[in-house]
Design a protein around this motif. Sequence first.
Motif, PDB file in Angstrom:
ATOM      1  N   ASP A 149      -8.884   1.314  -9.092  1.00  0.00           N
ATOM      2  CA  ASP A 149      -8.341   2.093  -7.978  1.00  0.00           C
ATOM      3  C   ASP A 149      -9.023   1.727  -6.653  1.00  0.00           C
ATOM      4  OD1 ASP A 149      -6.452   3.985  -7.118  1.00  0.00           O
ATOM      5  OD2 ASP A 149      -8.007   5.524  -6.979  1.00  0.00           O
ATOM      6  N   VAL A 150      -9.745   0.607  -6.640  1.00  0.00           N
ATOM      7  CA  VAL A 150     -10.481   0.188  -5.446  1.00  0.00           C
ATOM      8  C   VAL A 150      -9.670  -0.877  -4.698  1.00  0.00           C
ATOM      9  CG1 VAL A 150     -12.613  -0.867  -4.588  1.00  0.00           C
ATOM     10  CG2 VAL A 150     -12.684   0.661  -6.583  1.00  0.00           C
ATOM     11  N   ILE A 189       4.747  -6.575   7.183  1.00  0.00           N
ATOM     12  CA  ILE A 189       4.603  -6.503   5.724  1.00  0.00           C
ATOM     13  C   ILE A 189       3.105  -6.433   5.454  1.00  0.00           C
ATOM     14  CG2 ILE A 189       4.936  -7.690   3.518  1.00  0.00           C
ATOM     15  CD1 ILE A 189       7.214  -9.289   4.946  1.00  0.00           C
ATOM     16  N   PHE A 190       2.707  -5.504   4.639  1.00  0.00           N
ATOM     17  CA  PHE A 190       1.296  -5.361   4.298  1.00  0.00           C
ATOM     18  C   PHE A 190       1.164  -5.394   2.788  1.00  0.00           C
ATOM     19  CE2 PHE A 190      -2.968  -4.184   5.225  1.00  0.00           C
ATOM     20  CZ  PHE A 190      -3.095  -4.331   6.602  1.00  0.00           C
ATOM     21  N   PRO A 196       0.822  -1.210   0.000  1.00  0.00           N
ATOM     22  CA  PRO A 196       0.000   0.000   0.000  1.00  0.00           C
ATOM     23  C   PRO A 196       0.858   1.263   0.000  1.00  0.00           C
ATOM     24  CG  PRO A 196       0.005  -1.002   2.171  1.00  0.00           C
ATOM     25  CD  PRO A 196       0.756  -1.931   1.264  1.00  0.00           C
ATOM     26  N   LYS A 197       0.271   2.293  -0.556  1.00  0.00           N
ATOM     27  CA  LYS A 197       0.867   3.625  -0.512  1.00  0.00           C
ATOM     28  C   LYS A 197       0.073   4.438   0.508  1.00  0.00           C
ATOM     29  CE  LYS A 197       1.289   3.227  -5.487  1.00  0.00           C
ATOM     30  NZ  LYS A 197       0.445   2.072  -5.458  1.00  0.00           N
ATOM     31  N   ARG A 198       0.650   5.523   0.962  1.00  0.00           N
ATOM     32  CA  ARG A 198      -0.073   6.383   1.919  1.00  0.00           C
ATOM     33  C   ARG A 198      -1.396   6.865   1.326  1.00  0.00           C
ATOM     34  NH1 ARG A 198       2.229   7.271   6.651  1.00  0.00           N
ATOM     35  NH2 ARG A 198       4.428   6.815   6.859  1.00  0.00           N
ATOM     36  N   SER A 199      -1.458   7.006   0.025  1.00  0.00           N
ATOM     37  CA  SER A 199      -2.696   7.448  -0.628  1.00  0.00           C
ATOM     38  C   SER A 199      -3.793   6.382  -0.568  1.00  0.00           C
ATOM     39  CB  SER A 199      -2.425   7.850  -2.079  1.00  0.00           C
ATOM     40  OG  SER A 199      -1.881   6.759  -2.795  1.00  0.00           O
ATOM     41  N   ASP A 200      -3.432   5.155  -0.189  1.00  0.00           N
ATOM     42  CA  ASP A 200      -4.407   4.064  -0.066  1.00  0.00           C
ATOM     43  C   ASP A 200      -5.005   3.948   1.336  1.00  0.00           C
ATOM     44  OD1 ASP A 200      -4.087   2.995  -2.740  1.00  0.00           O
ATOM     45  OD2 ASP A 200      -2.161   2.147  -2.077  1.00  0.00           O
ATOM     46  N   ILE A 201      -4.472   4.668   2.301  1.00  0.00           N
ATOM     47  CA  ILE A 201      -4.851   4.478   3.709  1.00  0.00           C
ATOM     48  C   ILE A 201      -6.357   4.606   3.928  1.00  0.00           C
ATOM     49  CG2 ILE A 201      -4.665   5.437   6.045  1.00  0.00           C
ATOM     50  CD1 ILE A 201      -1.673   5.973   5.406  1.00  0.00           C
ATOM     51  N   GLU A 202      -6.986   5.642   3.421  1.00  0.00           N
ATOM     52  CA  GLU A 202      -8.430   5.826   3.656  1.00  0.00           C
ATOM     53  C   GLU A 202      -9.245   4.697   3.021  1.00  0.00           C
ATOM     54  OE1 GLU A 202      -9.831   7.872   5.864  1.00  0.00           O
ATOM     55  OE2 GLU A 202      -7.760   8.413   6.320  1.00  0.00           O
ATOM     56  N   LYS A 222      -6.164  -3.276  13.321  1.00  0.00           N
ATOM     57  CA  LYS A 222      -5.713  -3.465  11.932  1.00  0.00           C
ATOM     58  C   LYS A 222      -5.130  -2.174  11.364  1.00  0.00           C
ATOM     59  CE  LYS A 222      -7.362  -7.588  12.201  1.00  0.00           C
ATOM     60  NZ  LYS A 222      -6.866  -8.225  13.387  1.00  0.00           N
ATOM     61  N   ILE A 223      -5.735  -1.037  11.690  1.00  0.00           N
ATOM     62  CA  ILE A 223      -5.209   0.254  11.224  1.00  0.00           C
ATOM     63  C   ILE A 223      -3.828   0.499  11.818  1.00  0.00           C
ATOM     64  CG2 ILE A 223      -5.531   2.760  11.318  1.00  0.00           C
ATOM     65  CD1 ILE A 223      -8.606   2.164  11.170  1.00  0.00           C
ATOM     66  N   HIS A 224      -3.668   0.177  13.090  1.00  0.00           N
ATOM     67  CA  HIS A 224      -2.366   0.337  13.749  1.00  0.00           C
ATOM     68  C   HIS A 224      -1.303  -0.514  13.043  1.00  0.00           C
ATOM     69  CE1 HIS A 224       0.567   0.965  16.908  1.00  0.00           C
ATOM     70  NE2 HIS A 224       0.719  -0.349  16.991  1.00  0.00           N
ATOM     71  N   LYS A 225      -1.655  -1.750  12.715  1.00  0.00           N
ATOM     72  CA  LYS A 225      -0.720  -2.638  12.015  1.00  0.00           C
ATOM     73  C   LYS A 225      -0.380  -2.062  10.637  1.00  0.00           C
ATOM     74  CE  LYS A 225      -1.263  -7.110  12.397  1.00  0.00           C
ATOM     75  NZ  LYS A 225      -1.716  -8.511  12.188  1.00  0.00           N
ATOM     76  N   LEU A 226      -1.381  -1.558   9.936  1.00  0.00           N
ATOM     77  CA  LEU A 226      -1.151  -0.930   8.633  1.00  0.00           C
ATOM     78  C   LEU A 226      -0.166   0.232   8.762  1.00  0.00           C
ATOM     79  CD1 LEU A 226      -1.836  -0.286   5.625  1.00  0.00           C
ATOM     80  CD2 LEU A 226      -3.737   1.098   6.514  1.00  0.00           C
ATOM     81  N   MET A 227      -0.389   1.090   9.733  1.00  0.00           N
ATOM     82  CA  MET A 227       0.470   2.263   9.905  1.00  0.00           C
ATOM     83  C   MET A 227       1.902   1.843  10.270  1.00  0.00           C
ATOM     84  SD  MET A 227      -1.679   4.357   8.886  1.00  0.00           S
ATOM     85  CE  MET A 227      -0.716   5.849   8.988  1.00  0.00           C
TER      86      MET A 227
END
Length: 182
Positions: A72-73, A64-65, A10-16, A49-54
Amino acid sequence: MMANIVIEKPKRSDIEKIKYLFKETITTAFIKEGIGHLTEDITNDINEKIHKLMRSFQDDSDVIFLIAKIDDVVVGTISYGPPNNDIRKITNNELNNMGEIGSIYVLPEFQGKGIASKLIKEMLSILDKKQVTAFCLDCGLKNAQQIWLKKFGKPYIIREDYWGKNCHHMIWLCNVSDFKGD
């Protein structure tokens, strides 16, 4: 299997988009299990899960994520990192030095199309290149457990009634090489 799936970090632009996926998939899973009323548990699971992503965005990350995208979904996720608290607790810290494959989520409308299998295959390829030989995986949701029983076989541990009467928690211990051909 859908041909236009892209598996990538993932890229930071994918976070939301990923946060949306977690909210949709985790809430849906809890509702299917008949425990949709446990809103605090749902919120805690999503936040974990968000914490792990960050954490995966940190330079020295032990996480690793990967995400699956169609156009773009973001339609799916998977992670690899240190074992979660349930694994640590149930195994009395026996698997602390083993990595866990987790955060395997696919949007409900894309489930059953091979996306999770593709995510798992790509993660196992990465682990193989990193010379990781084994991993663990856990699950406390009955519907998902049926999928993992088919995919990964007999669990290493079943902690009966962990989540309440007849609500067991399962932990698998798997060799990467056993799934290289999947």
